[in-house]
Design an enzyme around this catalytic site. Structure first.
Site, PDB file in Angstrom:
ATOM      1  N   HIS A  98       0.847  -1.199   0.000  1.00 21.38           N
ATOM      2  CA  HIS A  98       0.000   0.000   0.000  1.00 21.38           C
ATOM      3  C   HIS A  98       0.878   1.243   0.000  1.00 21.38           C
ATOM      4  CE1 HIS A  98      -2.919   2.822   2.213  1.00 21.38           C
ATOM      5  NE2 HIS A  98      -3.257   2.790   0.961  1.00 21.38           N
ATOM      6  N   CYS A 133      -0.501   0.231   9.611  1.00 22.30           N
ATOM      7  CA  CYS A 133      -0.712   1.604   9.127  1.00 22.30           C
ATOM      8  C   CYS A 133      -2.133   1.807   8.629  1.00 22.30           C
ATOM      9  CB  CYS A 133       0.270   1.942   8.016  1.00 22.30           C
ATOM     10  SG  CYS A 133       1.930   2.148   8.638  1.00 22.30           S
ATOM     11  N   HIS A 134      -2.568   0.978   7.707  1.00 22.58           N
ATOM     12  CA  HIS A 134      -3.889   1.168   7.130  1.00 22.58           C
ATOM     13  C   HIS A 134      -4.690  -0.130   7.095  1.00 22.58           C
ATOM     14  CE1 HIS A 134      -1.308   4.441   5.573  1.00 22.58           C
ATOM     15  NE2 HIS A 134      -2.340   5.175   5.912  1.00 22.58           N
ATOM     16  N   GLY A 135      -4.229  -1.152   7.865  1.00 24.76           N
ATOM     17  CA  GLY A 135      -5.032  -2.346   8.072  1.00 24.76           C
ATOM     18  C   GLY A 135      -5.100  -3.319   6.908  1.00 24.76           C
ATOM     19  N   PRO A 172      -6.433  -2.146   2.179  1.00 22.54           N
ATOM     20  CA  PRO A 172      -6.213  -1.273   1.011  1.00 22.54           C
ATOM     21  C   PRO A 172      -5.047  -1.666   0.099  1.00 22.54           C
ATOM     22  CG  PRO A 172      -5.384  -0.228   2.982  1.00 22.54           C
ATOM     23  CD  PRO A 172      -6.027  -1.504   3.432  1.00 22.54           C
TER      24      PRO A 172
END
Lengths: 428, 174
Positions: free
Chosen positions: B114, B138-140, B153
């Site tokens: 990502h 960080c963003h799963g 993501p």
């Protein structure tokens, strides 16, 4: 700059210099008797304040650079040495790190002023565009500067932001390798960032010079947004506005000094006091506060944009976010042509005023969204959805509302002259 | 000035400008290229790793080109799990057997596809995500036991670096 007519100076030394290089004549013309609208409010202080902050940043930055080394093994310790061992080093570094924040405060207010009073409109389009260039250069300089202490946020902020360029189709990965000078954010990246961080402020200085030059061609806008019609509408820049700017600057510097001396780390992130470690990512990566609204716009695009009912993706979520983020600032370049309404000042445009103030609140709200983690909630609603709504309003304001208002807003009647409006106000 | 000499002058202007542009490009090319990875950076591009020190079920992180590389000694169940997944369920469709050279050894670049964070899951006590592999905080993004993206993501699977077995227990990455 030419050698046009010159009034001789009484002081023989000044006269000797001025007849060879008319700097005194120029200063006298541009900052002494320069005719300036007499109805400025305190919003007109922030250009001068931004200039003072730029000088502060350059002066403290040059001295800090004398104590700094750009090297992944040394930088963190060099910054700590500045804090502990260099005489007054803590002061210089806190002035520099908080100075960046206050520079952005001044510039954000300056931009707000320009938008509210329509300072970007004819004939000041180039003046405005140069200002947007300065803002972009400031963002680049600030981002790069944050990498130099080589803490955890330095490394990972740089990693996330440079990775954005990998979203560009075809050449993205090569561009990222070129930016890094390697295969990750590492020593070659740090050394080039330092070189650029030293260079860019002087580029900013040069563009500021052009910005001020353009200002002195068209003259300043004013809170009424109407043109000056003669000497009764203006005051000489000195002493009237040298004094007003000095007063405003001193008040601004009180807040700055408060932060430097009493809350120097309030706007920073504690993770940046941990040395950079390429093997461990901090749990929550956030940019500095002045980037947060744009970071929220970046994260608002979480969906691919493609041809409906097919698997074909035209713009991936990652690329979409990058386009939205850069687009949100690049739109400012064409602002004079999006808002073509003949009235400049929001004072005489009630609809524009309302929508614009909503935009300001929306922008601050986006800043809040950007500061939270991606899966946070507000009043039970997913924050990412609210971020998307805020982003939608931001773009709708510029692309839909401004052109529509330009055609359809009637506006209030303008005063006949600055002079009369000022007298009217005095009468109450 | 006759129409003829005007055309000649135009031609000279255009060729002059064109040569100038080419000259500037020739000067810019080496300047920009100097920013690309230098020879010593490229020279650090191979790393040898002794696998015999990694017990079954555990992992090791090594540095290669300034990036973490995850080497995972997979258990039979983990291999089984990775191979039993239908390709259609995967966002980035790749068979497990195409991602390994020997099925018990999974070698991937430990960087989330990502925005470049390092996923957790190398230690047994770490969060492994919903699919028993790695989890990016960080963003799963969730990765499975083959390092493939399953949820979140990230657009792609964890990359497999070029590597070869020098002997039965030593690999050379790069």
């Amino acid at each position: 700059m030419g050698s046009s007519e010159r009034t001789p100076f009484e002081n023989p030394v000044v006269e000797w210099v001025d007849s060879r290089l008319p700097v005194f004549t120029m200063m006298q013309k541009e900052y002494g008797v320069f005719p300036t609208p007499k109805n400025f409010n305190y919003f007109w202080n922030f250009g001068a304040i931004a200039m003072i902050m730029l000088i502060t940043m350059i002066v403290t930055g040059i001295v800090l650079a004398m104590h700094y080394t750009a090297d992944v093994n040394l930088s963190f310790d060099k910054v700590e040495r500045i804090m502990r061992d260099v005489n007054g080093g803590w002061l210089l570094r806190y002035m520099h790190s908080n100075g960046a924040s206050f520079f952005f405060v001044a510039v954000y207010i300056h931009i707000f002023r320009g938008m509210y009073y329509g300072s970007y409109k004819q004939p000041r389009e180039i003046l405005w565009i140069l200002g947007v260039v300065i803002f972009l250069l400031m963002m680049a300089t600030a981002f790069i500067g944050y990498v130099l202490p080589w803490g955890q946020m330095s490394l990972w902020g740089a990693t996330v932001i440079t990775n954005l360029f990998s979203a560009i189709p075809l050449v993205g990965d090569s561009i990222v390798t070129l930016l890094w000078g390697g295969f990750s954010v590492d020593n070659p990246t740090l050394t080039r960032f330092f070189a650029l961080h030293y260079l860019l402020p002087f580029v900013i200085f040069a563009v500021v010079f052009l910005h001020v030059w353009a200002l002195h061609v068209t003259g300043s806008n004013n809170p009424l947004g109407i043109d000056t019609k003669g000497p009764q509408d203006t005051l000489p820049f000195h002493p009237y506005y040298t004094m007003k700017d000095t007063f405003g600057t001193l008040v601004f510097l009180i807040f700055y000094a408060y932060m430097v001396f009493f809350a120097p780390n309030m706007l920073g992130h504690p993770d940046n006091y941990i040395p950079a470690n390429p093997l461990v990512t901090p749990a929550h990566i956030v940019p500095e506060w002045y980037f947060l609204p744009f970071y929220a716009i970046l994260r608002a695009i979480t969906f691919d944009i493609g041809i409906p009912f097919t698997d074909i993706t035209i713009i991936s979520a990652k690329l979409g976010g990058v386009i939205a983020m850069f687009g949100s600032i690049l739109l400012w370049f064409v602002l004079p042509w999006l808002d073509t309404h003949p009235i400049r000042s929001a004072r005489f445009r009630p609809l524009f005023k309302t929508f614009f103030l909503i935009l300001v609140v929306n922008f601050i709200f986006l800043g809040y969204v950007g500061s939270q983690s991606a899966d946070a909630k507000l009043f039970g609603l997913p924050l990412s959805l609210l971020g998307l709504a805020g982003t939608a309003y931001y773009f709708a304001f510029f692309i839909v509302l401004l052109p529509w208002l330009s055609k359809n807003e009637k506006g209030r009647e303008l005063p006949t002259s600055i002079h009369e409006a000022v007298l009217e106000q005095k009468k109450g | 000035m006759t129409a003829d000499s005007k055309n000649r002058r135009d031609f000279l202007h255009l060729t002059g400008a064109a040569f100038g542009a080419v000259g500037i490009a020739c000067f810019a090319a080496p300047v920009i290229n100097s920013l690309n990875p230098a020879k010593d950076t490229l020279a650090l591009a191979t790393t040898e790793v002794d696998l015999s020190t990694i017990p079954v079920g555990e992992s090791k992180t090594v540095m290669w080109r300034g990036k973490p590389v995850f080497i995972k000694h997979r258990t039979t169940e983990q291999i089984e799990e990775a191979r039993s997944v239908e390709l259609a369920e995967l966002p980035d469709k790749e068979e497990d057997k195409d991602r390994v050279k020997k099925e018990q050894w999974l070698v991937t670049i430990g960087i989330c596809t990502h925005l470049g964070c390092v996923p957790t899951g190398q230690k047994t006590s770490d969060a492994h995500g919903e699919f028993g592999g790695w989890f990016c905080p960080c963003h799963g993004s969730h990765y499975d036991t083959s390092g493939r993206i399953r949820k979140g993501p990230a657009p792609k699977n964890l990359a497999v670096p070029p590597y070869e077995f020098v002997s039965d227990t030593v690999i050379k990455i790069g």
